[in-house]
Enzyme design. Structure first.
Site, PDB file in Angstrom:
ATOM      1  N   ASP A 196     -11.109   2.116   3.901  1.00 44.10           N
ATOM      2  CA  ASP A 196     -11.376   0.681   3.727  1.00 44.10           C
ATOM      3  C   ASP A 196     -12.872   0.441   3.500  1.00 44.10           C
ATOM      4  O   ASP A 196     -13.272  -0.626   3.051  1.00 44.10           O
ATOM      5  CB  ASP A 196     -10.937  -0.091   4.983  1.00 44.10           C
ATOM      6  CG  ASP A 196      -9.661  -0.892   4.752  1.00 44.10           C
ATOM      7  OD1 ASP A 196      -9.298  -1.114   3.584  1.00 44.10           O
ATOM      8  OD2 ASP A 196      -9.044  -1.302   5.756  1.00 44.10           O
TER       9      ASP A 196
ATOM     10  N   LYS B 180       0.847  -1.208   0.000  1.00 41.54           N
ATOM     11  CA  LYS B 180       0.000   0.000   0.000  1.00 41.54           C
ATOM     12  C   LYS B 180       0.877   1.252   0.000  1.00 41.54           C
ATOM     13  O   LYS B 180       0.593   2.223  -0.704  1.00 41.54           O
ATOM     14  CB  LYS B 180      -0.935  -0.028   1.221  1.00 41.54           C
ATOM     15  CG  LYS B 180      -2.028  -1.085   1.082  1.00 41.54           C
ATOM     16  CD  LYS B 180      -2.757  -1.382   2.379  1.00 41.54           C
ATOM     17  CE  LYS B 180      -3.677  -2.592   2.194  1.00 41.54           C
ATOM     18  NZ  LYS B 180      -4.306  -3.054   3.434  1.00 41.54           N
TER      19      LYS B 180
ATOM     20  N   GLN C 239      -4.842  -1.992   9.674  1.00 37.98           N
ATOM     21  CA  GLN C 239      -4.600  -3.274   9.010  1.00 37.98           C
ATOM     22  C   GLN C 239      -5.101  -4.430   9.881  1.00 37.98           C
ATOM     23  O   GLN C 239      -4.798  -4.490  11.068  1.00 37.98           O
ATOM     24  CB  GLN C 239      -3.094  -3.430   8.737  1.00 37.98           C
ATOM     25  CG  GLN C 239      -2.720  -4.665   7.980  1.00 37.98           C
ATOM     26  CD  GLN C 239      -3.288  -4.701   6.552  1.00 37.98           C
ATOM     27  OE1 GLN C 239      -3.287  -3.707   5.831  1.00 37.98           O
ATOM     28  NE2 GLN C 239      -3.799  -5.846   6.153  1.00 37.98           N
TER      29      GLN C 239
END
Ligand code: NDP
Length: 290
Positions: free
Chosen positions: A120, A53, A97
């Site tokens: 997200d 990322k 994460q």
């Protein structure tokens, strides 16, 4: 004749290139899209994902900040790290994460993220907007990647039978809703671990999406000839012929590419597209924030 194989990497790069114009427009207004990633502990796979990322951010011109927290961090401290980012005006996207260590309530952490920075797309407010057909929210990256792949393949979704195997809150369920929404108009069957006669259900699918996490569980014989197969699964299996001793496979057996009309490979299909959609969500969050 074999299936057309979607190059998710090339498509992801195309999407990232498309973002550069928008990033330039923001930079003329002295705004640099900024993604903050919180990573807890030292799970090797999570570190690889986060590094990928960060690299994508570098490629497209998004600033990234990484916050490393120890695996024994308590929930309160994790949530206060999120809240600090919520109130930091220079940060447009926040991602925590997963997986998080045992003992931490992942939902509580997600709920702490300011929905407009939830790149997200896992916050109940963003997931709820999908159900409402409201396009103002941030859509989870993997479902959004799958929809983009389908759009790119030029497939008419209206009236098609779509079967989604998997009903997780981050992939299967939101994707099923997106496919059934007005405008996409597919007729969707959601399959899961309690589904009976999965093979027969799959054989009826014009569009088959596997998001299970079981290596090559979907057999070639389950594929309807000429159908579109999207393999979301990422599974690491042992392979002594490789120097690493392992390799990545999807949820769909390799031979499916001889039967399907269109198929996504693993690796190089949904994975890179998911990262491109994260970049896209971060740019969108920056645009909305200003
Ligand atoms: P989850 O484990 O959260 O969900 C798996 C789903 O598969 C569940 O709904 C489960 O059913 C269902 N399932 C399990 N076994 C069977 C079975 N035998 N038959 C039918 N359904 C079954 O996984 P995720 O949704 O998070 O991820 C799915 C896969 O996608 C994983 O391989 C993951 O690594 C990959 N992934 C890939 C991404 C990418 O960028 N390409 C991003 C995110 C995930 P039940 O609900 O009944 O338990």
């Amino acid at each position: 004749m074999g299936a057309a194989i979607i190059d998710g990497k090339a498509l992801g790069i195309e999407i990232e290139k498309g973002l550069s114009e928008r990033i330039r427009f923001l930079s003329e207004r002295e705004v640099t899209p900024h993604l903050a990633v919180i990573i807890v502990g030292d799970d090797p796979a999570s570190h690889v994902y986060v590094r990928n990322k960060e690299r994508a951010c570098e490629r497209v011109g998004i600033a990234s900040t990484r916050i490393d927290l120890a695996s024994d961090v308590n929930q309160e401290d994790l949530i206060s790290a999120v809240q600090k980012l919520n109130s930091d005006e220079s940060v447009h996207g926040i991602l925590v994460q997963s997986p998080l260590p045992n003992g931490i309530d992942e939902i509580a952490v997600i709920e702490a993220i300011e929905p407009t920075k939830d790149v997200d797309g896992f916050h109940p407010s963003n997931l709820g907007r999908i159900v409402m057909g409201d396009r103002n929210g941030l859509i989870p990256c993997t479902p959004s990647a799958v929809m983009e792949i389908l759009r790119h393949s030029g497939l008419e979704l209206g009236g098609k039978r779509a079967v989604v195997i998997g009903r997780s809150r981050i992939v299967g369920m939101p994707l099923s809703i997106l496919l059934a929404q007005k405008g996409a108009d597919s007729t969707v069957t959601i399959a899961h671990s309690k589904t009976k006669s999965l093979e027969e259900i799959c054989r009826e699918a014009d569009i088959l999406i596997a998001a299970v996490g079981r290596p090559e569980m979907v057999k070639s014989s389950w594929i309807k000839p000429g159908s579109t197969v999207i393999d979301v699964g990422i599974n690491r299996i042992n392979d002594d012929s490789r120097s690493s001793g392992t390799r990545l496979v999807g949820d769909v057996e390799d031979g499916a590419k001889e039967i399907a009309g269109i198929i996504t490979p693993v690796p190089g299909g949904v994975g890179p597209m998911t990262i491109a959609m994260l970049m896209s969500n971060t740019v969108l969050a920056a645009e909305k924030g200003h």
